[in-house]
Write an enzyme that holds these catalytic residues in place. Structure first.
Site, mmCIF file in Angstrom:
data_model
loop_
_atom_site.group_PDB
_atom_site.id
_atom_site.type_symbol
_atom_site.label_atom_id
_atom_site.label_comp_id
_atom_site.label_asym_id
_atom_site.label_seq_id
_atom_site.Cartn_x
_atom_site.Cartn_y
_atom_site.Cartn_z
ATOM 1 N N SER A 94 87.405 28.961 59.615
ATOM 2 C CA SER A 94 86.803 28.303 58.757
ATOM 3 C C SER A 94 86.726 28.011 57.374
ATOM 4 C CB SER A 94 86.135 29.963 57.935
ATOM 5 O OG SER A 94 85.376 30.591 56.788
ATOM 6 N N TYR B 271 89.212 38.130 53.981
ATOM 7 C CA TYR B 271 88.672 36.682 54.977
ATOM 8 C C TYR B 271 88.960 35.402 54.781
ATOM 9 C CZ TYR B 271 84.969 34.282 57.952
ATOM 10 O OH TYR B 271 84.978 33.344 58.873
HETATM 11 N N1 NAP Z 1 78.683 31.928 60.856
HETATM 12 C C1 NAP Z 1 79.395 31.719 60.544
HETATM 13 O O1 NAP Z 1 78.870 30.933 59.354
HETATM 14 C C2 NAP Z 1 81.294 31.190 60.571
HETATM 15 C C3 NAP Z 1 81.040 30.307 60.045
HETATM 16 C C4 NAP Z 1 82.996 29.920 59.763
HETATM 17 C C5 NAP Z 1 83.560 30.671 60.333
HETATM 18 N N2 NAP Z 1 82.437 31.502 61.351
HETATM 19 C C6 NAP Z 1 83.766 31.983 62.645
HETATM 20 O O2 NAP Z 1 83.364 32.392 63.516
HETATM 21 C C7 NAP Z 1 83.600 33.418 64.411
HETATM 22 C C8 NAP Z 1 82.110 33.982 65.110
HETATM 23 O O3 NAP Z 1 81.593 34.428 63.976
HETATM 24 P P1 NAP Z 1 79.991 34.973 63.989
HETATM 25 O O4 NAP Z 1 79.554 33.995 62.747
HETATM 26 O O5 NAP Z 1 79.522 34.353 65.457
HETATM 27 O O6 NAP Z 1 80.150 36.283 63.941
HETATM 28 P P2 NAP Z 1 79.264 37.323 64.289
HETATM 29 O O7 NAP Z 1 77.808 37.236 65.024
HETATM 30 O O8 NAP Z 1 79.314 38.945 63.308
HETATM 31 O O9 NAP Z 1 80.303 37.686 65.711
HETATM 32 C C9 NAP Z 1 81.458 38.212 65.332
HETATM 33 C C10 NAP Z 1 82.225 38.628 66.731
HETATM 34 O O10 NAP Z 1 83.578 38.994 66.986
HETATM 35 C C11 NAP Z 1 83.668 40.443 67.393
HETATM 36 N N3 NAP Z 1 84.814 41.241 66.803
HETATM 37 C C12 NAP Z 1 84.116 41.598 66.332
HETATM 38 N N4 NAP Z 1 85.755 41.985 65.629
HETATM 39 C C13 NAP Z 1 86.006 42.610 66.712
HETATM 40 C C14 NAP Z 1 87.254 43.684 67.265
HETATM 41 N N5 NAP Z 1 87.637 44.292 66.617
HETATM 42 N N6 NAP Z 1 87.434 42.914 68.809
HETATM 43 C C15 NAP Z 1 86.507 42.103 69.352
HETATM 44 N N7 NAP Z 1 85.497 41.716 68.860
HETATM 45 C C16 NAP Z 1 85.389 41.993 68.311
HETATM 46 C C17 NAP Z 1 81.862 41.013 67.430
HETATM 47 O O11 NAP Z 1 82.043 41.389 68.505
HETATM 48 P P3 NAP Z 1 81.929 43.790 69.080
HETATM 49 O O12 NAP Z 1 81.073 43.709 67.610
HETATM 50 O O13 NAP Z 1 81.314 43.351 69.911
HETATM 51 O O14 NAP Z 1 83.618 43.636 68.763
HETATM 52 C C18 NAP Z 1 81.178 38.991 67.755
HETATM 53 O O15 NAP Z 1 80.974 38.900 68.974
HETATM 54 C C19 NAP Z 1 84.424 34.212 63.529
HETATM 55 O O16 NAP Z 1 85.581 33.831 63.066
HETATM 56 C C20 NAP Z 1 83.686 33.650 61.820
HETATM 57 O O17 NAP Z 1 84.230 34.391 60.993
HETATM 58 C C21 NAP Z 1 81.448 31.795 61.481
#
Ligand code: NAP
Length: 255
Positions: A145, A160
Site C-alpha cells: 500500500s 496497517y
Molecule cells: N482498496 C484500497 O484502496 C487499497 C489500497 C492499498 C492497498 N490495498 C490492499 O489491497 C488488498 C485488497 O484489499 P481490498 O481493498 O480489496 O479490500 P477488501 O475488499 O476488504 O478485501 C480484502 C480481502 O482480504 C480477505 N481477507 C481478509 N482477512 C483474511 C484472512 N484472515 N484470511 C483470508 N482472507 C482474508 C477478504 O476475504 P474474506 O473476508 O472472505 O476472508 C477479502 O477478500 C489488501 O491487502 C489491502 O491492504 C487496498
C-alpha cells in the site's frame, strides 16, 4: 521472419497463479485479470460462497482459507500443486485495516493486523517459494500500500502502515535471497481504490474530497487501473525486475 510481439510476455498461458483475498475488492479483479491472460487461478479467502462463484466464472479453483491458519495455508498451496503440478505466480492480496489512533490501538489488535497482512504473507511466500525455487522460476506479487511508504496523515493507521511497510521490506529481502534462483518478488502499492476496506471513505463526500485534494491526479483510482501493473509484475514482462515497489497511486507518493 516472426514479427516482434511485445505483448506476448504478458501472457500467462499454461501458468498457475494463487490469489489470496479473492472474495471481494481488488482480489476479485486480480484473479479475473490473471485468468484473462490464460492462467489457471486458485482463489482463496474465508467466504466460501464468494470464491466458489468466482472460481466458476474464471474456470479456476476455490480454496476456503483463513490465511492466519497454518493448516489452511498448507491446504491452499497443496491444492494448487496437486491440481496443477506447479505454482508460477503468488499474489499475496489478503489484507485488513481499520483506522485507529496510535494512542488507542491496542498492541493485541496491532498484532492481529500484522498476522494477516505480514506474517501470513511471509508464510505463503515461504510455502510457495519452496516450490518455485525447486522449479527455478516464479513471481510473487505482494500487495502492499502507499501507506507502507508514507503516512496518510489525517487518517491514523499504525498497524496497517507498519504491516505494509514490513511487507515492502520483506519483498526486498526475499528478492535478495531468491533472485539468483529464478524467483522474483515485487510489491504493488495501490493508492485509494473503492472496496469493502475503503467503503466508508468512498461513501463519505468529505473523505472523497480529501483524496481528490491530496492526490496529484485529483481522484482515487479505478480497479482496472491496477491491471497493467499487476500483469507486468506477475508475468515474464518483468523478467529483469525484482525487489521493486510499484506504486499505482495517481502520484500520491511522488509529491
Ligand atoms: N482498496 C484500497 O484502496 C487499497 C489500497 C492499498 C492497498 N490495498 C490492499 O489491497 C488488498 C485488497 O484489499 P481490498 O481493498 O480489496 O479490500 P477488501 O475488499 O476488504 O478485501 C480484502 C480481502 O482480504 C480477505 N481477507 C481478509 N482477512 C483474511 C484472512 N484472515 N484470511 C483470508 N482472507 C482474508 C477478504 O476475504 P474474506 O473476508 O472472505 O476472508 C477479502 O477478500 C489488501 O491487502 C489491502 O491492504 C487496498
Amino acid at each position: 521472419m516472426t514479427a516482434l510481439d511485445p505483448l506476448q510476455p504478458f501472457r500467462l498461458d499454461g501458468r498457475v497463479a494463487i490469489v489470496t483475498g479473492a472474495s471481494s475488492g481488488l482480489g476479485i479483479r486480480f484473479a479475473e485479470v490473471l485468468a484473462g491472460v490464460g492462467a489457471s487461478v486458485v482463489v482463496a479467502a474465508r467466504r466460501a460462497d464468494r470464491i466458489e462463484a468466482l472460481a466458476k466464472k474464471i474456470d479456476g479453483v476455490a480454496v476456503t482459507c483463513d490465511v492466519v491458519e497454518t493448516d489452511d495455508r498448507a491446504r491452499l498451496v497443496d491444492t494448487a500443486v496437486q491440481r496443477f503440478g506447479r505454482v508460477d505466480v503468488l499474489v499475496n492480496n489478503a489484507g485488513v485495516g481499520v483506522p485507529e489512533p496510535a494512542e488507542s490501538e491496542s498492541p493485541e489488535r496491532f498484532g492481529e493486523v500484522l498476522a494477516v497482512n505480514l506474517t501470513s504473507a511471509f508464510a505463503l511466500c515461504q510455502l510457495v517459494g519452496r516450490h518455485m525455487l525447486e522449479a527455478g522460476r516464479g513471481s510473487i506479487v505482494n500487495v502492499a500500500s502507499i501507506l507502507g511508504i508514507v503516512s496518510a496523515g489525517q487518517i491514523p493507521f499504525p498497524s496497517y502502515g507498519a504491516s505494509k511497510g514490513g511487507l515492502i521490506a520483506l519483498t526486498k529481502e526475499l528478492a535478495g535471497q531468491w533472485s539468483r534462483r529464478g524467483v522474483r518478488v515485487n510489491a504493488l502499492a495501490p493508492g485509494w481504490f473503492e472496496s469493502e476496506m475503503t467503503a466508508e471513505m468512498f461513501a463519505d463526500e468529505r473523505s472523497l474530497n480529501w483524496i481528490r485534494r491530496k492526490a496529484p491526479m485529483g481522484r482515487p483510482g479505478e480497479a482496472h487501473e491496477l491491471d497493467g501493473a499487476l500483469l507486468f509484475l506477475a508475468s515474464d514482462a518483468s523478467s529483469y525486475v525484482t525487489g521493486q515497489v510499484l506504486a499505482v497511486d495517481g502520484g500520491w507518493t511522488a509529491v
